[in-house]
Motif scaffolding. Structure first.
Motif, mmCIF file in Angstrom:
data_model
loop_
_atom_site.group_PDB
_atom_site.id
_atom_site.type_symbol
_atom_site.label_atom_id
_atom_site.label_comp_id
_atom_site.label_asym_id
_atom_site.label_seq_id
_atom_site.Cartn_x
_atom_site.Cartn_y
_atom_site.Cartn_z
ATOM 1 N N ASP A 1 66.655 -25.901 -46.812
ATOM 2 C CA ASP A 1 67.624 -24.995 -46.198
ATOM 3 C C ASP A 1 67.182 -23.552 -46.361
ATOM 4 O O ASP A 1 66.464 -23.185 -47.306
ATOM 5 N N GLU A 2 67.628 -22.728 -45.446
ATOM 6 C CA GLU A 2 67.329 -21.307 -45.518
ATOM 7 C C GLU A 2 68.159 -20.648 -46.623
ATOM 8 O O GLU A 2 69.196 -21.164 -47.049
ATOM 9 N N ASP A 3 67.687 -19.505 -47.066
ATOM 10 C CA ASP A 3 68.412 -18.789 -48.120
ATOM 11 C C ASP A 3 69.759 -18.264 -47.654
ATOM 12 O O ASP A 3 70.633 -17.960 -48.474
ATOM 13 N N ASP A 4 69.940 -18.137 -46.328
ATOM 14 C CA ASP A 4 71.227 -17.648 -45.822
ATOM 15 C C ASP A 4 72.370 -18.599 -46.161
ATOM 16 O O ASP A 4 73.537 -18.193 -46.179
ATOM 17 N N LYS A 5 72.022 -19.845 -46.423
ATOM 18 C CA LYS A 5 73.059 -20.816 -46.758
ATOM 19 C C LYS A 5 73.775 -20.441 -48.050
ATOM 20 O O LYS A 5 74.942 -20.769 -48.239
ATOM 21 N N TYR A 6 73.066 -19.749 -48.937
ATOM 22 C CA TYR A 6 73.616 -19.427 -50.246
ATOM 23 C C TYR A 6 74.211 -18.029 -50.293
ATOM 24 O O TYR A 6 74.433 -17.487 -51.364
ATOM 25 N N ILE A 7 74.459 -17.436 -49.118
ATOM 26 C CA ILE A 7 75.120 -16.144 -49.036
ATOM 27 C C ILE A 7 76.524 -16.363 -48.489
ATOM 28 O O ILE A 7 76.699 -16.999 -47.449
ATOM 29 N N SER A 8 77.513 -15.876 -49.200
ATOM 30 C CA SER A 8 78.902 -16.116 -48.810
ATOM 31 C C SER A 8 79.229 -15.365 -47.516
ATOM 32 O O SER A 8 79.066 -14.139 -47.453
ATOM 33 N N ASP B 1 71.729 -25.544 -58.460
ATOM 34 C CA ASP B 1 71.849 -26.952 -58.802
ATOM 35 C C ASP B 1 70.488 -27.636 -58.656
ATOM 36 O O ASP B 1 69.489 -27.013 -58.323
ATOM 37 N N HIS B 2 70.457 -28.938 -58.904
ATOM 38 C CA HIS B 2 69.181 -29.661 -58.892
ATOM 39 C C HIS B 2 68.539 -29.653 -57.506
ATOM 40 O O HIS B 2 67.307 -29.576 -57.389
ATOM 41 N N LEU B 3 69.343 -29.735 -56.474
ATOM 42 C CA LEU B 3 68.791 -29.712 -55.133
ATOM 43 C C LEU B 3 68.137 -28.363 -54.838
ATOM 44 O O LEU B 3 67.041 -28.298 -54.262
ATOM 45 N N ARG B 4 68.802 -27.284 -55.241
ATOM 46 C CA ARG B 4 68.230 -25.953 -55.026
ATOM 47 C C ARG B 4 66.944 -25.779 -55.829
ATOM 48 O O ARG B 4 65.963 -25.183 -55.344
ATOM 49 N N GLN B 5 66.915 -26.280 -57.035
ATOM 50 C CA GLN B 5 65.693 -26.193 -57.836
ATOM 51 C C GLN B 5 64.554 -26.980 -57.200
ATOM 52 O O GLN B 5 63.401 -26.537 -57.210
ATOM 53 N N MET B 6 64.874 -28.136 -56.646
ATOM 54 C CA MET B 6 63.846 -28.927 -55.965
ATOM 55 C C MET B 6 63.321 -28.187 -54.739
ATOM 56 O O MET B 6 62.116 -28.191 -54.449
ATOM 57 N N GLU B 7 64.211 -27.513 -53.997
ATOM 58 C CA GLU B 7 63.777 -26.732 -52.834
ATOM 59 C C GLU B 7 62.860 -25.589 -53.250
ATOM 60 O O GLU B 7 61.834 -25.340 -52.609
ATOM 61 N N ARG B 8 63.211 -24.909 -54.331
ATOM 62 C CA ARG B 8 62.352 -23.825 -54.803
ATOM 63 C C ARG B 8 60.984 -24.339 -55.226
ATOM 64 O O ARG B 8 59.945 -23.731 -54.936
ATOM 65 N N GLU B 9 60.986 -25.463 -55.924
ATOM 66 C CA GLU B 9 59.709 -26.027 -56.365
ATOM 67 C C GLU B 9 58.849 -26.423 -55.176
ATOM 68 O O GLU B 9 57.638 -26.181 -55.165
ATOM 69 N N ARG B 10 59.455 -27.024 -54.171
ATOM 70 C CA ARG B 10 58.699 -27.415 -52.981
ATOM 71 C C ARG B 10 58.139 -26.187 -52.265
ATOM 72 O O ARG B 10 56.988 -26.189 -51.814
ATOM 73 N N LYS B 11 58.916 -25.140 -52.190
ATOM 74 C CA LYS B 11 58.442 -23.929 -51.535
ATOM 75 C C LYS B 11 57.316 -23.278 -52.346
ATOM 76 O O LYS B 11 56.330 -22.783 -51.771
ATOM 77 N N THR B 12 57.433 -23.292 -53.667
ATOM 78 C CA THR B 12 56.371 -22.734 -54.505
ATOM 79 C C THR B 12 55.069 -23.498 -54.339
ATOM 80 O O THR B 12 53.988 -22.898 -54.248
#
Length: 825
Positions: free
Chosen positions: A339-346, A363-374
């Motif tokens: 998901d794009e980072d805009d999803k986490y902006i209120s 959360d764990h899903l967000r951490q997995m997304e960051r790891e995949r992007k890294t």
């Protein structure tokens, strides 16, 4: 007729349900199984015909009839059933038209309301299972095997591989016992194949984890060859992995292909992974064309980052520029599926929505997304750095092409990182001007990129000792990103170089507050405390750093140096020993340890470490001087000669090393060699007084004719020296000294032209000042030697004192560490 009707008494109308469970046992159907008469009637034809007599006692003998007096005689029907309203056993049968049957209050009066039957007492205990039965033993053993398999898996996940293997072996033994017992009790087809499969598979996995590859392959073969195990062919992938670890690439490819043939096409993900393994194995064998075929198929079917990166490596190995470009574009186009980072902006001020967004931000899903992007950014950056120098005529043009491709993709932010990496490549090629120009292009970019570029510029100018420029760019980096620990560290370095240690410490502390893992700032603050003579705080910093960097030679040396400054030589020697265990060939550390042992009076240990230091670096004058003096002190002058000869090669303009060589020859009794050495020294240094003195002494003892010549030269030089000292004391200028030297030379020449008697008198006076031939050299002269040389063999011997030698510079190991290396790997 109503006389025989007995209505229920109305004394307790308020308690309508008191006799809910009170009924005649005749109507109890729950005990029919235990009723022998009923069971007999069911099994025979006895119950198929109506009974002749009544079943209730006293009714089969007579049927009394109620008289007119209203006698209450119990009546019974022909079937033995009591009549309505009749009294039997003291219980009045209710009239069904008036009151429901079974709700009488006459029966068991005074009993409590107990609808659940709790007054009957506890239920009888269950029948205990027989533990001696074969089925129960098999069940318990199967449970134990499952527990052992689970414990083995848990131990493996915790890293205790040895315990995991022991548990797996124990499970295998018990499972074989279970199979034998089950074969004795049941038929062979009732054996639990799933349990056998799990035990064998776990055992093979534990063998492989413990690098017992032969045993693992044998166990896998047992599973694969058993046709009763379904889908066992997939385990050939594991066998191929083992062969790959053993570098048996041909067998690895064979088993991968066998596994690929046995996996149906519907399992696309599994087939893709196996093909990726085949491609990697082809790369290891150097068969790049076959590897390219595998990776191209993967990129066409299910593109992923690993396959794309390996495809670029394969084309790089064969040198195909165009294919490298196309592969890089394929790698850029691989979807990340995040998901794009805009999803986490209120989007609104709704408190409920804001709470949800805050909950999912990390959360764990967000951490997995960051790891995949890294991981994706790492692959792209590495691929760009690899192909940029070769896809075009110059690496600069290649980097520009990569930057343009990246800018047109979903990884736009990587373009700036590639530009910075381009500047670093200029640095590696020693082209500092181009590197500076490239970094200066980022001064107008966003704050993050500007801070990174300014940090590197500050580092470059610091290395060139242009501290003003370094400080300027460090300020720019700090202003762009106040929380950049590298920028704060570089700013502290520039302040440190200007001598403001207190202010430098503040910058280092701020860097540590922003990033507690910034080891450069922690190291530099330790150096700062050393400069401020705050040794306890410096020691704390270096000990903390040692806990982070266990095998850092710089940190170990600094700890030893701080202990030395604190006058704790035992701790200093202990830490230097640790340093030598990390870098056993460091000559400076060895010589430092030898100096500490020498200061403690342990000459043998000092000699050992000084000798090791000389062996690794035979050009350290201090070490050579100590070793030579040690051999002289231990009366091994012949061994000292080689060290002083090497010192004379290192410093050929220093006469003292050659004089030491000659003195060793003289001390060892080789007078002819000593005389030749002194003559050679005299030819190179004709004005050296000490050389002439020893020449006169040797020639006198040996009886050579050259003694008069050397004595004359010695006297002339001594006279010149006296005149020079007198003129220096009288404050005359250098020109007067030069004239006095010329006058003295002229006087000496004229003296030589006088009569033979005058010459003989002067020679006799000089000879009288020399020792006799039977006197030892050690006590032959009491004159103060020349300041340029101290003979270690005469009574004025002064061997070098290592305790008073120059201390090793405290920043010898820290020159580059102080300049924080901020270049990315």
């Amino acid at each position: 007729m109503m006389q025989n009707v007995h209505l229920a008494p109305e004394t307790d109308e308020d308690d309508l349900y008191s006799g809910y469970n009170d009924y005649n046992p005749t109507y109890d159907t729950e005990e029919l199984e235990n009723d022998t008469a009923f069971q007999q009637a069911v099994r025979t034809s006895h119950g198929r015909r109506p009974p002749i007599t009544a079943k209730i006692p006293s009714t089969a003998v007579s049927r009394p009839v109620a008289t007119g007096y209203g006698s209450k005689t119990s009546l019974a029907s022909s079937m033995g059933r009591p009549m309505t309203g009749a009294i039997q056993d003291g219980v009045t049968r209710p009239m069904t038209a008036v009151r429901a049957a079974g709700f009488t209050k006459g029966a068991l009066r005074g009993s409590a309301f107990d609808p659940l039957g709790q007054s009957w007492g506890p239920a009888p205990p269950l029948e205990a299972r027989s533990e001696d039965s074969p089925e129960e033993k098999i069940r318990q053993l199967e449970k134990k095997v499952n527990e052992l398999v689970e414990e083995s898996c848990i131990a493996n996940s915790c890293g205790d591989l040895k315990l995991a293997l022991e548990k797996a072996k124990d499970a295998g033994r018990k499972e074989r016992v279970l199979v034998r017992q089950r074969e004795q009790v049941t038929r062979p087809e009732n054996i639990n194949l799933d349990l056998t499969y799990s035990v064998l598979f776990n055992l093979a996995s534990q063998y492989s984890a413990n690098e017992m590859y032969a045993e693992a392959l044998n166990t896998y073969q047992v599973i694969v060859k058993n046709k009763m195990f379904s889908n066992a062919g997939r385990l050939k992938v594991n066998m191929g992995n083992i062969y790959l670890k053993q570098r048996n690439y041909s067998k690895a490819i064979k088993f991968y292909r066998m596994a690929l043939d046995q996996i149906p096409s519907v399992h696309k993900e599994m087939r893709i992974k196996i093909m990726q393994n085949i491609g990697v194995t082809f790369i290891k064998t150097g068969q790049y064309s076959d590897a390219i075929s595998s990776f191209e198929h993967i990129m066409s079917m299910a593109p992923n980052l690993k396959a794309g990166f390996n495809l670029i490596l394969s084309y790089f190995a064969i040198g195909d520029r165009e294919k490298m470009k196309k592969s890089f574009q394929k790698l850029i186009a691989v979807p990340l599926e995040i998901d794009e980072d805009d999803k986490y902006i209120s989007p609104s001020d709704d408190p409920h929505t804001n709470l949800v967004i805050e909950a999912i931000k990390n959360d764990h899903l967000r951490q997995m997304e960051r790891e995949r992007k890294t991981v994706a950014e790492k692959y792209i950056m590495t691929a760009a750095k690899l192909i940029a120098p070769v896809i075009e005529t110059s690496f600069a043009v290649g980097y520009d092409w990569c930057v343009e491709v990246v800018k047109a993709s979903q990884y736009v932010e990587l373009a700036n990182d590639l530009e910075i990496n381009k500047a670093i490549t200029y640095l590696r090629q020693k082209d500092f001007n181009q590197a500076v120009e490239t970094l200066k292009m980022f001064e107008k970019k966003d704050s993050r990129v500007k801070s990174a570029a300014a940090t590197n510029l500050s580092f470059l100018y610091y290395l060139e000792n242009e501290f003003a420029q370094a400080s300027s760019y460090a300020d720019l980096a700090v202003n762009s990103d106040r929380y950049n620990p590298s920028a704060l560290t570089n700013k502290g370095n520039t302040v440190f170089a200007n001598g403001d240690y207190e202010k430098a410490a503040e910058f280092y502390k701020e860097a540590l507050r922003n990033d507690c893992s910034c080891t450069e700032a922690l190291y530099n603050i330790g150096l700062t405390y050393k400069k401020l003579n705050r040794l306890d705080e410096a020691l704390d910093c270096f000990l903390k750093l040692h806990a982070i960097l266990r095998n850092s030679a710089q940190v170990l040396y600094q700890i030893a140096n701080v202990y030395e400054l604190m006058e704790d030589p035992s701790q200093a020697m202990e830490w230097l020993m640790q340093l030598i265990s990390v870098v056993p060939t460091d000559s400076r550390a060895l010589s430092k340890l030898g100096g500490l042992y020498d200061s403690e009076g342990d000459k043998s240990q000092a000699f050992q470490y000084y000798y090791e230091s000389y062996r690794y670096f035979p050009s350290n004058i201090e070490v050579i001087e100590w070793l030579g003096a040690y051999y002289i002190d231990t009366q091994f002058c012949e061994k000292a000669i080689q060290y002083f000869e090497r010192a004379s090669l290192i410093q050929p303009t220093q006469v003292k090393w050659q004089l030491m060589v000659a003195s060793c020859f003289r001390r060892s009794g080789n007078y002819q060699k000593a005389l030749d050495t002194y003559k050679d020294i005299h030819r190179k240094f004709p004005e050296n007084v000490e050389c002439l003195r020893f020449l006169v002494r040797l020639c006198t003892d040996i009886g050579l004719k050259e003694v008069q010549e050397y004595a004359t030269k010695l006297k002339r030089l001594e006279k010149m020296k006296e005149i020079r000292e007198q003129r220096i004391k009288s404050g005359r200028d250098s020109s007067g000294c030069l004239r006095g030297r010329r006058d003295g030379s002229a006087g000496s020449d004229s003296g030589q032209n006088c009569s033979a008697g005058g010459k003989g008198e002067r020679l006799s006076a000089q000879l009288r000042a020399l020792p006799g031939t039977d006197e030892p050299y050690e006590s032959s002269s009491n004159k103060e030697p020349d300041a340029s040389y101290v003979d270690p063999l005469g009574p004025q011997i002064e061997r070098p004192k290592t305790a008073a030698k120059k201390r090793m510079d405290e920043d010898d190991f820290a020159d580059e560490e102080l300049g924080d290396d901020l270049l990315p790997e």
